[in-house]
Design a protein around this motif. Structure first.
Motif, PDB file in Angstrom:
ATOM      1  N   ALA A 160     -17.308 100.933 -54.890  1.00 24.12           N
ATOM      2  CA  ALA A 160     -17.881 100.314 -53.686  1.00 24.12           C
ATOM      3  C   ALA A 160     -17.922  98.795 -53.855  1.00 24.12           C
ATOM      4  CB  ALA A 160     -19.281 100.852 -53.435  1.00 24.12           C
ATOM      5  N   PHE A 161     -17.759  98.085 -52.743  1.00 25.78           N
ATOM      6  CA  PHE A 161     -17.868  96.624 -52.732  1.00 25.78           C
ATOM      7  C   PHE A 161     -19.177  96.275 -52.039  1.00 25.78           C
ATOM      8  CE2 PHE A 161     -17.271  92.267 -51.500  1.00 25.78           C
ATOM      9  CZ  PHE A 161     -16.424  91.717 -52.467  1.00 25.78           C
ATOM     10  N   LEU A 162     -20.151  95.751 -52.807  1.00 32.37           N
ATOM     11  CA  LEU A 162     -21.504  95.495 -52.323  1.00 32.37           C
ATOM     12  C   LEU A 162     -21.850  94.020 -52.445  1.00 32.37           C
ATOM     13  CD1 LEU A 162     -23.185  98.426 -54.298  1.00 32.37           C
ATOM     14  CD2 LEU A 162     -22.319  98.509 -51.947  1.00 32.37           C
ATOM     15  N   VAL A 163     -22.421  93.479 -51.391  1.00 28.05           N
ATOM     16  CA  VAL A 163     -22.900  92.096 -51.424  1.00 28.05           C
ATOM     17  C   VAL A 163     -24.409  92.116 -51.229  1.00 28.05           C
ATOM     18  CG1 VAL A 163     -22.743  89.785 -50.453  1.00 28.05           C
ATOM     19  CG2 VAL A 163     -20.725  91.265 -50.474  1.00 28.05           C
ATOM     20  N   HIS A 164     -25.140  91.745 -52.286  1.00 22.22           N
ATOM     21  CA  HIS A 164     -26.595  91.694 -52.213  1.00 22.22           C
ATOM     22  C   HIS A 164     -27.029  90.271 -51.881  1.00 22.22           C
ATOM     23  CE1 HIS A 164     -30.771  92.674 -52.981  1.00 22.22           C
ATOM     24  NE2 HIS A 164     -30.855  91.575 -53.710  1.00 22.22           N
ATOM     25  N   ALA A 165     -27.803  90.118 -50.820  1.00 23.32           N
ATOM     26  CA  ALA A 165     -28.307  88.802 -50.407  1.00 23.32           C
ATOM     27  C   ALA A 165     -29.677  88.985 -49.802  1.00 23.32           C
ATOM     28  CB  ALA A 165     -27.368  88.153 -49.395  1.00 23.32           C
ATOM     29  N   GLY A 166     -30.655  88.201 -50.265  1.00 21.74           N
ATOM     30  CA  GLY A 166     -32.003  88.350 -49.751  1.00 21.74           C
ATOM     31  C   GLY A 166     -32.520  89.738 -50.049  1.00 21.74           C
ATOM     32  N   GLY A 167     -33.099  90.362 -49.061  1.00 20.20           N
ATOM     33  CA  GLY A 167     -33.665  91.695 -49.257  1.00 20.20           C
ATOM     34  C   GLY A 167     -32.783  92.802 -48.735  1.00 20.20           C
ATOM     35  N   GLY A 168     -31.466  92.651 -48.850  1.00 20.62           N
ATOM     36  CA  GLY A 168     -30.587  93.686 -48.332  1.00 20.62           C
ATOM     37  C   GLY A 168     -29.229  93.682 -49.000  1.00 20.62           C
ATOM     38  N   THR A 169     -28.438  94.711 -48.682  1.00 24.26           N
ATOM     39  CA  THR A 169     -27.105  94.871 -49.246  1.00 24.26           C
ATOM     40  C   THR A 169     -26.110  95.220 -48.153  1.00 24.26           C
ATOM     41  OG1 THR A 169     -28.000  95.645 -51.356  1.00 24.26           O
ATOM     42  CG2 THR A 169     -25.701  96.154 -50.912  1.00 24.26           C
ATOM     43  N   THR A 170     -24.966  94.557 -48.181  1.00 21.32           N
ATOM     44  CA  THR A 170     -23.880  94.840 -47.253  1.00 21.32           C
ATOM     45  C   THR A 170     -22.763  95.554 -48.009  1.00 21.32           C
ATOM     46  OG1 THR A 170     -24.402  92.912 -45.875  1.00 21.32           O
ATOM     47  CG2 THR A 170     -22.187  93.832 -45.676  1.00 21.32           C
ATOM     48  N   ARG A 171     -22.407  96.744 -47.547  1.00 17.81           N
ATOM     49  CA  ARG A 171     -21.345  97.542 -48.168  1.00 17.81           C
ATOM     50  C   ARG A 171     -20.087  97.437 -47.314  1.00 17.81           C
ATOM     51  NH1 ARG A 171     -20.972 102.479 -51.356  1.00 17.81           N
ATOM     52  NH2 ARG A 171     -23.253 102.375 -51.562  1.00 17.81           N
ATOM     53  N   ALA A 172     -19.009  96.968 -47.920  1.00 19.56           N
ATOM     54  CA  ALA A 172     -17.753  96.846 -47.188  1.00 19.56           C
ATOM     55  C   ALA A 172     -17.124  98.213 -46.983  1.00 19.56           C
ATOM     56  CB  ALA A 172     -16.792  95.938 -47.958  1.00 19.56           C
ATOM     57  N   LEU A 173     -16.632  98.439 -45.769  1.00 16.18           N
ATOM     58  CA  LEU A 173     -15.939  99.686 -45.464  1.00 16.18           C
ATOM     59  C   LEU A 173     -14.478  99.360 -45.138  1.00 16.18           C
ATOM     60  CD1 LEU A 173     -18.724 101.333 -43.254  1.00 16.18           C
ATOM     61  CD2 LEU A 173     -18.307 101.646 -45.706  1.00 16.18           C
ATOM     62  N   GLY A 174     -13.819  98.696 -46.076  1.00 20.17           N
ATOM     63  CA  GLY A 174     -12.438  98.264 -45.880  1.00 20.17           C
ATOM     64  C   GLY A 174     -12.367  97.163 -44.849  1.00 20.17           C
ATOM     65  N   THR A 175     -12.784  95.936 -45.189  1.00 16.82           N
ATOM     66  CA  THR A 175     -13.176  95.037 -44.116  1.00 16.82           C
ATOM     67  C   THR A 175     -13.046  93.554 -44.433  1.00 16.82           C
ATOM     68  OG1 THR A 175     -15.019  94.623 -42.602  1.00 16.82           O
ATOM     69  CG2 THR A 175     -15.547  94.876 -44.880  1.00 16.82           C
ATOM     70  N   LYS A 176     -13.159  92.754 -43.384  1.00 19.46           N
ATOM     71  CA  LYS A 176     -13.348  91.309 -43.475  1.00 19.46           C
ATOM     72  C   LYS A 176     -14.648  90.993 -42.748  1.00 19.46           C
ATOM     73  CE  LYS A 176      -8.398  90.198 -43.466  1.00 19.46           C
ATOM     74  NZ  LYS A 176      -7.295  89.478 -42.769  1.00 19.46           N
ATOM     75  N   PHE A 177     -15.494  90.214 -43.394  1.00 24.44           N
ATOM     76  CA  PHE A 177     -16.769  89.905 -42.751  1.00 24.44           C
ATOM     77  C   PHE A 177     -17.304  88.566 -43.242  1.00 24.44           C
ATOM     78  CE2 PHE A 177     -17.794  92.186 -46.608  1.00 24.44           C
ATOM     79  CZ  PHE A 177     -18.925  91.565 -47.111  1.00 24.44           C
ATOM     80  N   ASP A 178     -18.170  87.991 -42.420  1.00 31.74           N
ATOM     81  CA  ASP A 178     -18.830  86.717 -42.732  1.00 31.74           C
ATOM     82  C   ASP A 178     -20.288  87.015 -43.060  1.00 31.74           C
ATOM     83  OD1 ASP A 178     -18.485  83.491 -42.161  1.00 31.74           O
ATOM     84  OD2 ASP A 178     -20.526  84.188 -41.742  1.00 31.74           O
ATOM     85  N   LEU A 179     -20.785  86.405 -44.131  1.00 29.13           N
ATOM     86  CA  LEU A 179     -22.195  86.568 -44.504  1.00 29.13           C
ATOM     87  C   LEU A 179     -22.804  85.193 -44.722  1.00 29.13           C
ATOM     88  CD1 LEU A 179     -23.810  89.177 -46.801  1.00 29.13           C
ATOM     89  CD2 LEU A 179     -24.299  86.764 -47.208  1.00 29.13           C
ATOM     90  N   LYS A 180     -23.924  84.953 -44.031  1.00 31.09           N
ATOM     91  CA  LYS A 180     -24.632  83.674 -44.150  1.00 31.09           C
ATOM     92  C   LYS A 180     -26.066  83.936 -44.591  1.00 31.09           C
ATOM     93  CE  LYS A 180     -25.455  81.309 -40.382  1.00 31.09           C
ATOM     94  NZ  LYS A 180     -25.225  80.407 -39.234  1.00 31.09           N
ATOM     95  N   PHE A 181     -26.504  83.188 -45.604  1.00 28.60           N
ATOM     96  CA  PHE A 181     -27.858  83.335 -46.140  1.00 28.60           C
ATOM     97  C   PHE A 181     -28.509  81.957 -46.146  1.00 28.60           C
ATOM     98  CE2 PHE A 181     -30.403  84.783 -50.154  1.00 28.60           C
ATOM     99  CZ  PHE A 181     -31.559  84.825 -49.403  1.00 28.60           C
ATOM    100  N   VAL A 182     -29.313  81.694 -45.115  1.00 30.45           N
ATOM    101  CA  VAL A 182     -29.958  80.391 -44.933  1.00 30.45           C
ATOM    102  C   VAL A 182     -31.393  80.611 -44.488  1.00 30.45           C
ATOM    103  CG1 VAL A 182     -29.931  78.196 -43.678  1.00 30.45           C
ATOM    104  CG2 VAL A 182     -27.772  79.276 -44.321  1.00 30.45           C
ATOM    105  N   GLU A 183     -32.346  79.893 -45.116  1.00 31.85           N
ATOM    106  CA  GLU A 183     -33.749  79.956 -44.718  1.00 31.85           C
ATOM    107  C   GLU A 183     -34.287  81.386 -44.739  1.00 31.85           C
ATOM    108  OE1 GLU A 183     -36.066  77.043 -43.205  1.00 31.85           O
ATOM    109  OE2 GLU A 183     -34.928  76.703 -45.047  1.00 31.85           O
ATOM    110  N   ASP A 184     -33.974  82.155 -45.775  1.00 28.39           N
ATOM    111  CA  ASP A 184     -34.478  83.516 -45.968  1.00 28.39           C
ATOM    112  C   ASP A 184     -33.990  84.509 -44.924  1.00 28.39           C
ATOM    113  OD1 ASP A 184     -35.959  82.759 -48.241  1.00 28.39           O
ATOM    114  OD2 ASP A 184     -37.636  82.095 -46.990  1.00 28.39           O
ATOM    115  N   VAL A 185     -33.001  84.113 -44.132  1.00 28.93           N
ATOM    116  CA  VAL A 185     -32.415  85.022 -43.147  1.00 28.93           C
ATOM    117  C   VAL A 185     -30.942  85.235 -43.486  1.00 28.93           C
ATOM    118  CG1 VAL A 185     -31.815  85.372 -40.720  1.00 28.93           C
ATOM    119  CG2 VAL A 185     -34.010  84.336 -41.327  1.00 28.93           C
ATOM    120  N   VAL A 186     -30.526  86.495 -43.522  1.00 31.36           N
ATOM    121  CA  VAL A 186     -29.135  86.848 -43.780  1.00 31.36           C
ATOM    122  C   VAL A 186     -28.516  87.352 -42.478  1.00 31.36           C
ATOM    123  CG1 VAL A 186     -27.564  88.357 -45.065  1.00 31.36           C
ATOM    124  CG2 VAL A 186     -29.628  87.460 -46.175  1.00 31.36           C
TER     125      VAL A 186
END
Length: 311
Positions: A160-186
């Motif tokens: 699995a490809f997992l991106v942990h940021a802040g209080g959560g995790t984003t799991r890629a499902l064969g994908t392209k995605f943008d993730l922004k982590f600013v001011e405690d908001v993801v």
């Protein structure tokens, strides 16, 4: 001093306090100060408030002296003003630790770079971003500490490809995605295929192509349709705001310039901003916002900028 810092009298008192402690103060300056102090009882109250703030700032003086030695253009006056603002402003006491201080991959202010990961995936990092990778035989985990990244994930059904940021995790499902982590908001926006977003509270949702969602202290929000051109504008050195609250705009601009930006009044933080700016000219963007919204900027060299309401 949060809302009261937007009072012009308080701002004047801070200016006078700094000026009176500057080594270049003149007799005329002292006379003008005495005249200002005697003009209104509110001036004396504001002056006492500034003195109380100085007592707290004095504790941090050795650290500020160290910063000053490393920045010769930073005057004593500007340094003191910045220190007092940081102690008394709504942002609270600014700590000198940074998230991701020892991250594997980082970008500086205004820098973009593309990193090729060991599994063939890639991530384009935006300004002032940081992450580390932890790959094993069972998973590919990214710790995303701050900033923004565009992920292009290689397929690997075994891991699995997992991106942990802040209080959560984003799991890629064969994908392209943008993730922004600013001011405690993801905020996660999907450009291709889908992802699964799960927070520490165990809230989970599948996010499809063309949609975005945010999570933070308030939990997992509701997904909304994403303007992918606006989301990914940073990859072309542009930043797009569409009815974005001023406090979030300032947090975003802070990633593209040197020095802190401190909102001195929560009352103006919700003002919506719609604009397009060049990321290489964040200082001009900040001034344009101030001129447009009728707010005031008080700059202390490259160290801190105070944003407050014009009376």
């Amino acid at each position: 001093m949060s809302e009261d810092a937007t009072d012009p009298i308080v701002m004047e008192a801070l200016e006078w306090f700094v000026r009176m402690r500057d080594e270049t103060v003149t007799a005329a300056d002292r006379q003008a100060f005495e005249t200002w102090l005697a003009a209104d009882d509110a001036h004396l109250a504001a002056w006492k408030h500034a003195q109380a703030l100085w007592a707290r700032f004095d504790i941090m003086q050795p650290e500020f002296d160290r910063l000053r030695r490393g920045r010769s253009p930073l005057s004593r006056r500007n340094l003191m003003l910045g220190g007092i603002a940081l102690l008394g402003g709504s942002a609270g006491l600014y700590t000198f630790s940074r998230p991701g201080l020892f991250a594997e991959y980082t970008t500086d202010i205004g820098e973009r770079r593309t990193v090729r990961l060991q599994d063939g995936s890639s991530v384009e990092l935006g300004s002032y971003s940081a992450l580390s990778t932890f790959f094993s035989g069972t998973e590919r985990r990214i710790e995303f500490y701050r900033g923004e990244g565009f992920f292009d994930v290689s397929s690997d059904p075994r891991r699995a490809f997992l991106v942990h940021a802040g209080g959560g995790t984003t799991r890629a499902l064969g994908t392209k995605f943008d993730l922004k982590f600013v001011e405690d908001v993801v905020t996660v926006a999907v450009s291709e295929h889908a992802v699964q977003v799960e927070t520490e509270s165990l809230s989970t949702l599948r996010l499809e192509q063309g949609w975005q969602v945010s999570y933070g202290l308030a939990g997992l929000g509701q997904p909304t349709e994403a303007s992918l051109d606006a989301v990914e504008a940073w990859r072309s050195d542009r930043i797009v705001f569409q009815d974005v609250p001023l406090r979030r705009v300032l947090a975003e601009l802070e990633r593209y310039r040197r020095g802190r930006i401190i909102l001195m009044s929560d009352g103006i933080g919700d003002i919506p901003v719609t604009a397009i700016f060049e990321t290489k000219h964040a200082e001009n963007a900040l001034q344009t916002i101030a001129d447009t919204l009728g707010i005031r900027l008080l700059n202390a060299a490259n160290y801190v900028t105070l944003v407050y309401r014009v009376s």
